[in-house]
Design a protein around this motif. Sequence first.
Motif, PDB file in Angstrom:
ATOM      1  N   UNK A 116      20.440   4.961  12.256  1.00 16.69           N
ATOM      2  CA  UNK A 116      19.612   3.849  11.447  1.00 16.69           C
ATOM      3  C   UNK A 116      18.083   3.935  11.672  1.00 16.69           C
ATOM      4  N   UNK A 117      17.752   5.236  11.941  1.00 13.62           N
ATOM      5  CA  UNK A 117      16.253   5.599  11.836  1.00 13.62           C
ATOM      6  C   UNK A 117      15.463   5.152  13.197  1.00 13.62           C
ATOM      7  N   UNK A 118      16.419   4.786  14.212  1.00  9.61           N
ATOM      8  CA  UNK A 118      16.006   4.166  15.419  1.00  9.61           C
ATOM      9  C   UNK A 118      15.310   2.731  15.444  1.00  9.61           C
ATOM     10  N   UNK A 119      15.870   2.086  14.259  1.00  7.37           N
ATOM     11  CA  UNK A 119      15.336   0.957  14.072  1.00  7.37           C
ATOM     12  C   UNK A 119      16.020  -0.196  14.809  1.00  7.37           C
ATOM     13  N   UNK A 120      15.441  -1.625  15.086  1.00  7.53           N
ATOM     14  CA  UNK A 120      16.456  -2.402  15.695  1.00  7.53           C
ATOM     15  C   UNK A 120      16.729  -3.606  14.742  1.00  7.53           C
ATOM     16  N   UNK A 121      17.728  -3.146  14.014  1.00  2.00           N
ATOM     17  CA  UNK A 121      18.284  -3.942  12.992  1.00  2.00           C
ATOM     18  C   UNK A 121      19.848  -4.431  13.160  1.00  2.00           C
ATOM     19  N   UNK A 122      20.191  -5.361  12.581  1.00  5.53           N
ATOM     20  CA  UNK A 122      21.606  -6.048  12.747  1.00  5.53           C
ATOM     21  C   UNK A 122      22.560  -4.882  12.255  1.00  5.53           C
ATOM     22  N   UNK A 123      22.038  -4.035  11.349  1.00  2.28           N
ATOM     23  CA  UNK A 123      23.287  -2.959  10.755  1.00  2.28           C
ATOM     24  C   UNK A 123      23.572  -2.087  11.623  1.00  2.28           C
ATOM     25  N   UNK A 124      22.786  -2.159  12.838  1.00  2.00           N
ATOM     26  CA  UNK A 124      23.201  -1.263  14.191  1.00  2.00           C
ATOM     27  C   UNK A 124      24.776  -1.558  14.571  1.00  2.00           C
ATOM     28  N   UNK A 125      24.955  -2.841  14.483  1.00  2.00           N
ATOM     29  CA  UNK A 125      26.333  -3.175  14.947  1.00  2.00           C
ATOM     30  C   UNK A 125      27.561  -2.774  14.353  1.00  2.00           C
ATOM     31  N   UNK A 126      27.170  -2.472  12.976  1.00  6.42           N
ATOM     32  CA  UNK A 126      28.265  -1.731  11.904  1.00  6.42           C
ATOM     33  C   UNK A 126      28.341  -0.288  12.133  1.00  6.42           C
ATOM     34  N   UNK A 127      27.609   0.405  13.092  1.00  6.57           N
ATOM     35  CA  UNK A 127      27.794   1.830  13.108  1.00  6.57           C
ATOM     36  C   UNK A 127      28.597   2.456  14.173  1.00  6.57           C
ATOM     37  N   UNK A 128      29.127   3.401  14.287  1.00  2.77           N
ATOM     38  CA  UNK A 128      29.796   3.696  15.127  1.00  2.77           C
ATOM     39  C   UNK A 128      29.203   3.480  16.596  1.00  2.77           C
ATOM     40  N   UNK A 129      27.817   4.152  16.649  1.00  4.15           N
ATOM     41  CA  UNK A 129      26.992   3.971  17.980  1.00  4.15           C
ATOM     42  C   UNK A 129      26.969   2.580  18.435  1.00  4.15           C
ATOM     43  N   UNK A 130      27.056   1.602  17.445  1.00  6.05           N
ATOM     44  CA  UNK A 130      26.603   0.109  18.006  1.00  6.05           C
ATOM     45  C   UNK A 130      27.976  -0.538  18.090  1.00  6.05           C
ATOM     46  N   UNK A 131      29.059  -0.195  17.607  1.00  6.33           N
ATOM     47  CA  UNK A 131      30.246  -0.738  18.086  1.00  6.33           C
ATOM     48  C   UNK A 131      30.670   0.040  19.395  1.00  6.33           C
ATOM     49  N   UNK A 132      30.475   1.298  19.587  1.00  7.30           N
ATOM     50  CA  UNK A 132      30.742   1.787  20.886  1.00  7.30           C
ATOM     51  C   UNK A 132      30.036   1.157  22.075  1.00  7.30           C
ATOM     52  N   UNK A 133      28.653   0.919  21.779  1.00  8.37           N
ATOM     53  CA  UNK A 133      27.935   0.196  22.619  1.00  8.37           C
ATOM     54  C   UNK A 133      28.286  -1.192  23.041  1.00  8.37           C
ATOM     55  N   UNK A 134      28.782  -1.883  22.170  1.00  8.38           N
ATOM     56  CA  UNK A 134      29.460  -3.195  22.577  1.00  8.38           C
ATOM     57  C   UNK A 134      30.659  -3.131  23.388  1.00  8.38           C
ATOM     58  N   UNK A 135      31.355  -2.305  23.226  1.00  9.56           N
ATOM     59  CA  UNK A 135      32.569  -2.009  24.240  1.00  9.56           C
ATOM     60  C   UNK A 135      32.250  -1.603  25.386  1.00  9.56           C
ATOM     61  N   UNK A 136      31.461  -0.542  25.576  1.00  9.15           N
ATOM     62  CA  UNK A 136      31.393   0.270  26.915  1.00  9.15           C
ATOM     63  C   UNK A 136      30.044  -0.260  27.609  1.00  9.15           C
ATOM     64  N   UNK A 137      29.117  -1.059  27.160  1.00  7.52           N
ATOM     65  CA  UNK A 137      27.965  -1.448  27.902  1.00  7.52           C
ATOM     66  C   UNK A 137      28.471  -1.993  29.139  1.00  7.52           C
ATOM     67  N   UNK A 138      29.327  -3.091  29.169  1.00  5.01           N
ATOM     68  CA  UNK A 138      29.857  -3.693  30.438  1.00  5.01           C
ATOM     69  C   UNK A 138      30.289  -3.068  31.323  1.00  5.01           C
ATOM     70  N   UNK A 139      30.960  -1.751  30.936  1.00  3.59           N
ATOM     71  CA  UNK A 139      31.493  -0.835  32.031  1.00  3.59           C
ATOM     72  C   UNK A 139      30.263  -0.278  32.764  1.00  3.59           C
ATOM     73  N   UNK A 140      28.906  -0.403  32.356  1.00  4.06           N
ATOM     74  CA  UNK A 140      28.122   0.313  33.291  1.00  4.06           C
ATOM     75  C   UNK A 140      27.021  -0.711  33.721  1.00  4.06           C
ATOM     76  N   UNK A 141      27.586  -2.042  33.528  1.00  3.11           N
ATOM     77  CA  UNK A 141      26.675  -3.237  34.274  1.00  3.11           C
ATOM     78  C   UNK A 141      25.914  -3.897  33.128  1.00  3.11           C
ATOM     79  N   UNK A 142      25.976  -3.562  31.972  1.00  2.30           N
ATOM     80  CA  UNK A 142      25.241  -4.159  31.026  1.00  2.30           C
ATOM     81  C   UNK A 142      25.713  -5.395  30.147  1.00  2.30           C
TER      82      UNK A 142
END
Length: 187
Positions: A116-142
């Motif tokens: 997403x060109x390093x933008x901070x946009x809602x579309x990030x949530x739809x990307x594989x990276x965004x989905x991965x982040x939502x699932x795994x961030x809590x395992x690292x304290x976020x």
Amino acid sequence: MQNYTYLVNREHILKAEDIPEDLVVCEFPFCAEESEEKRKLRKAAADAAGRLLEYGKSFGYTLYGVSGYRSYERQKEIYHQRLQETPAEVVNQYVAKPGTSEHQTGLALDVSSPEVDYELEEIFAETPEGKWLAVYAPMFGFILRYPKGKENITGYAYEPWHIRYVGKSLSLYLSLTGMTLEEYHQI
Ligand SMILES: [Zn+2]
């Protein structure tokens, strides 16, 4: 400001002199130079974010830090710059007033990806990276600090890129219960 679980929002406001003592320069991939303030986080958050992004790499996901620590002074500059171009009612919806930005804690990090060109946009949530982040961030304290559907509780629009370090036991608890940090502090 020494623990990791305290609340900062429009009602819980930091002072100009609230500056974390253990800020370090993040060593993981970051869209900012090492000399820039926003490249910093508190030590525990920087270490955990480094491990989180490294773990993402093992799934084939490239994630970058975009913005970490932001001082009271810098937030004040940003806020007043925006006021010169845009009416206050509009600015207040999108830009935190000085002392009310969670980035001043040194525990909040905006994350994005090349997709997403390093933008901070809602579309990030739809990307594989965004989905991965939502699932795994809590395992690292976020936690994803400003989730969808909780806008009236957090006071912020959905921000799938903004993660906040709270420590692993609280991040897991909040992700299991679906609670926001505001709700946790009301218990
Ligand atoms: Zn943010």
